[in-house]
Enzyme design. Structure first.
Site, short mmCIF file in Angstrom:
data_model
loop_
_atom_site.label_atom_id
_atom_site.label_comp_id
_atom_site.label_asym_id
_atom_site.label_seq_id
_atom_site.Cartn_x
_atom_site.Cartn_y
_atom_site.Cartn_z
CG MET A 270 -1.81 1.21 1.34
SD MET A 270 -2.96 1.32 -0.06
CE MET A 270 -3.18 3.10 -0.18
CD GLU A 271 -1.19 3.28 -3.36
OE1 GLU A 271 -2.23 3.72 -3.87
OE2 GLU A 271 -1.01 2.07 -3.14
CG HIS A 295 2.39 -1.49 -8.12
ND1 HIS A 295 1.79 -1.52 -9.37
CD2 HIS A 295 1.43 -1.08 -7.25
CE1 HIS A 295 0.52 -1.14 -9.24
NE2 HIS A 295 0.28 -0.88 -7.97
CD GLU A 296 2.54 -0.68 -3.45
OE1 GLU A 296 1.92 0.40 -3.43
OE2 GLU A 296 1.99 -1.76 -3.75
CG HIS A 299 0.72 3.64 -6.35
ND1 HIS A 299 -0.35 4.09 -7.11
CD2 HIS A 299 0.50 2.31 -6.14
CE1 HIS A 299 -1.17 3.07 -7.36
NE2 HIS A 299 -0.67 1.98 -6.79
CD GLU A 318 -3.54 0.67 -8.28
OE1 GLU A 318 -2.41 0.33 -8.72
OE2 GLU A 318 -3.73 0.99 -7.11
CG ASP A 375 -13.39 -2.97 0.90
OD1 ASP A 375 -12.36 -2.41 0.47
OD2 ASP A 375 -13.82 -2.82 2.05
CE1 TYR A 383 -2.96 -2.65 -8.64
CE2 TYR A 383 -5.32 -3.08 -8.75
CZ TYR A 383 -4.20 -2.73 -8.01
OH TYR A 383 -4.31 -2.47 -6.67
NE ARG A 563 0.20 -10.09 -2.11
CZ ARG A 563 1.27 -10.11 -2.88
NH1 ARG A 563 2.34 -10.79 -2.49
NH2 ARG A 563 1.30 -9.46 -4.03
#
Length: 611
Positions: A270-271, A295-296, A299, A318, A375, A383, A563
């Protein structure tokens, strides 16, 4: 500009806008609540302004004041996932351009959706409790009453009181600590975030944390049990930051730290600004986390600096982030690796479309989220459909350097703001004004507003994928008598991403005969692979082949970490093996308390358990 309305928020965004947030928290581990006081500096956007609405969910509101005068407040009807609007009436009237400081004293609920409270036994050290937050997409309102919409950006300052043997961190720069004057057993940590950001990026963690320096602007934080391993694994962070800066422009957040969370953290990463959160499942000892960190880091530009205006435009966060992440792979490794990652991403997109159903509007690049819980809408669609569109445009418009030029320019133009798909597209047409004829040939409606797979499949270079495909096909076509021809050497020539891809390809085929899967274990020893991306796919292959010995291993992996990318498919796979459906349900119920609330809610849905 068209006035924004955000279907996922109750707050009055056309009437006023939060500019700064001042937070004071007392973290209460005994009662599992945050006792809070927040002062919101709000800019008024209309004349005759005398009331405002904020988002809140499961908060106990004690009192509200405006510029120091008591203000009346009421909580509206509770919505099933959006929470309750907090309606505040000011004791005076303001006009456009004025500011008001709204102060709220409140307390969170022990079941606040943003917060997970861990008992000492759920941590690595087993001695101290731990709490972490996960606000994206709409859960900040469970820890702060606010305008919980990505269309509003503000700076923040915070003071957090915690037991003195623990450390608090936030998505901000550390601003010192001092003993808590009201309790000698506690300490107050201070934080400041000078860059305006949306509410979903507010983050808090408290635990027995240690840190090590991993670069000139980076530290890695975790419980001491993970810290040395993490220091080794994250050693390339600065190189990656510099590569990202060369592509996207200067990094504006000052510090880039990484926090390795306990295993129940529901996402890969999570960024959170200044402090990326990552799952410990990336610590495999084979640098498999490069993609997660790239990826993070990406962001920091797309998502945090330029933000989707509402969650319907999540693909802007994304899709661009995946695009930059793969450009980092191209710069640091090779163009072939970028192409290979594109192939893997297309496969993940196919899997999401299959799960939702090809006519489900949640597979639209720009879905309608009216009365949809964000959610439940979460998937790889924004993405990978997003990336596929950007890659398709790159091919049409002149290649990676040309298109990255556009992405960098887009970031500079919209930095510190929030954007819709329409604004992005208008700028694309402006930037490539000499190629409008090409852009007009793109079937925008099919890409953006039509469910299912994209209208165009990119032609990726298959060099790295060919070995994986060949080995997969060899297994699929093998008769009983051919099984002796497989040897350990088959997989020794594959690197880590290729091994993941090989097992992912097996999952796209009909289930293998049990004899094949047993032979595969015998020659490749996949049960002993530590890499979580390989392991979770391999266990699914085994359960699909009805290898009963794999069932306890699959359930173990589904519960020893949380996860969602791993836990949901593993539970689903065992549940679909009819002989073990009840076992899946029983195991889930036993471990439900240790899972994150979002994970538990979605697994319960997958296993058709009510309430």
């Amino acid at each position: 500009m068209t006035p924004v309305s955000d279907p996922s928020s109750f707050s009055s965004i056309s009437k006023c806008s939060t500019k700064h947030l001042n937070l004071i928290y007392h973290v209460d581990f005994d009662r599992h609540v945050l006792k809070g006081k927040v002062a919101l500096t709000v800019e008024v956007l209309e004349d005759k302004f005398s009331s405002l609405t904020l988002d809140s969910n499961d908060l106990k509101i004690f009192k509200v004041s405006a510029n120091g005068q008591a203000a009346q407040f009421a909580l509206g009807t509770k919505h099933k996932f959006k929470g309750s609007p907090l309606e505040i009436t000011l004791p005076f009237e303001l006009s456009r351009g004025q500011h008001v400081i709204v102060e709220i004293e409140y307390e969170t609920s022990p079941s606040a959706r943003a917060l997970q409270w861990l008992t000492p036994k759920q941590t690595a050290g087993k001695k101290h409790p731990y709490i972490f937050s996960q606000c994206q997409a709409t859960h900040c309102r469970t820890m702060v009453p606010c305008q919980d919409t990505p269309s509003v950006k503000h700076t923040y300052y915070a003071q957090v009181s915690v037991p003195k043997e623990l450390v608090a961190l936030m998505s901000a720069l550390r601003d010192g600590q001092e003993p808590d004057p009201s309790d000698s057993s506690r300490v107050i940590y201070r934080f400041r975030q000078p860059v305006p950001m949306p509410s979903y990026l507010i983050a808090l963690v408290v635990g027995a944390l240690e840190s090590r320096e991993i670069g000139p602007r980076s530290r890695v934080w975790s419980e001491k049990e993970y810290v040395d391993e993490a220091t080794f694994e994250f050693s390339e962070t600065e190189t990656m930051l510099k590569t990202a800066e060369s592509l996207a422009g200067p990094y504006v957040w000052g510090q880039y730290d990484v926090l390795v969370l306990p295993p129940s953290f529901p996402y890969g990463g999570m960024e959170n600004p200044c402090l990326t959160f990552v799952t410990p499942t990336v610590l495999a000892g084979d640098r498999s986390l490069a993609g997660v960190i790239a990826h993070e880091i990406s962001h920091s530009w797309t998502g945090n600096l330029v933000t989707n205006k509402t969650w319907e435009h999540f693909w802007l966060n994304e899709g661009h982030t995946v695009y930059i992440e793969r450009m980092i792979a191209r710069c640091m490794e090779s163009e072939q690796l970028r192409q290979f990652k594109g192939i893997g991403g297309w496969k993940e997109l196919q899997e999401s479309v299959k799960q939702f159903g090809a006519t489900n509007v949640l597979t639209n690049l720009v879905p309608n989220l009216h009365e949809v819980d964000t959610d439940e809408a979460f998937s790889s669609v924004p993405y990978e459909k997003g990336f596929a569109l950007l890659y398709h445009l790159e091919e049409l418009l002149g290649g990676p350097e040309v298109f990255m030029g556009f992405v960098k320019s887009y970031i500079q133009l919209f930095a510190y703001g929030s954007v819709t798909t329409e604004e992005w597209k208008n700028y694309l047409f402006t930037y490539f004004k000499d190629k409008v004829d090409i852009l007009n040939k793109v079937d925008w409606n099919a890409w953006m507003h039509t469910p299912g797979m994209p209208p165009v499949k990119p032609q990726y270079d298959t060099t790295m994928a060919d070995a994986c495909t060949a080995l997969c096909q060899k297994w699929v076509k093998a008769k009983e008598g051919d099984l002796t021809s497989f040897t350990e050497a088959d997989v020794k020539q594959l690197n880590s991403p290729q091994l993941i891809e090989f097992v992912a390809l097996l999952l796209q085929e009909e289930p293998l005969p049990l004899s094949h899967v047993k032979k595969m274990q015998e020659v490749y020893q996949l049960n002993s692979v530590k890499n979580a991306e390989v392991r979770f796919r391999w266990l699914r292959v085994c359960v699909r082949a009805h290898w009963e010995e794999a069932v306890p291993l699959a359930l173990k992996m589904a519960t020893e970490q949380g996860r969602m990318k791993f836990t949901r498919p593993l539970f689903k796979e065992v549940y679909n093996f009819s002989k073990y459906s009840d076992e899946a349900v029983k195991t889930f119920k036993e471990h439900r308390g240790a899972l994150h609330a979002i994970t538990a809610m979605l697994v319960a849905k997958d296993l058709k358990i009510d309430g």
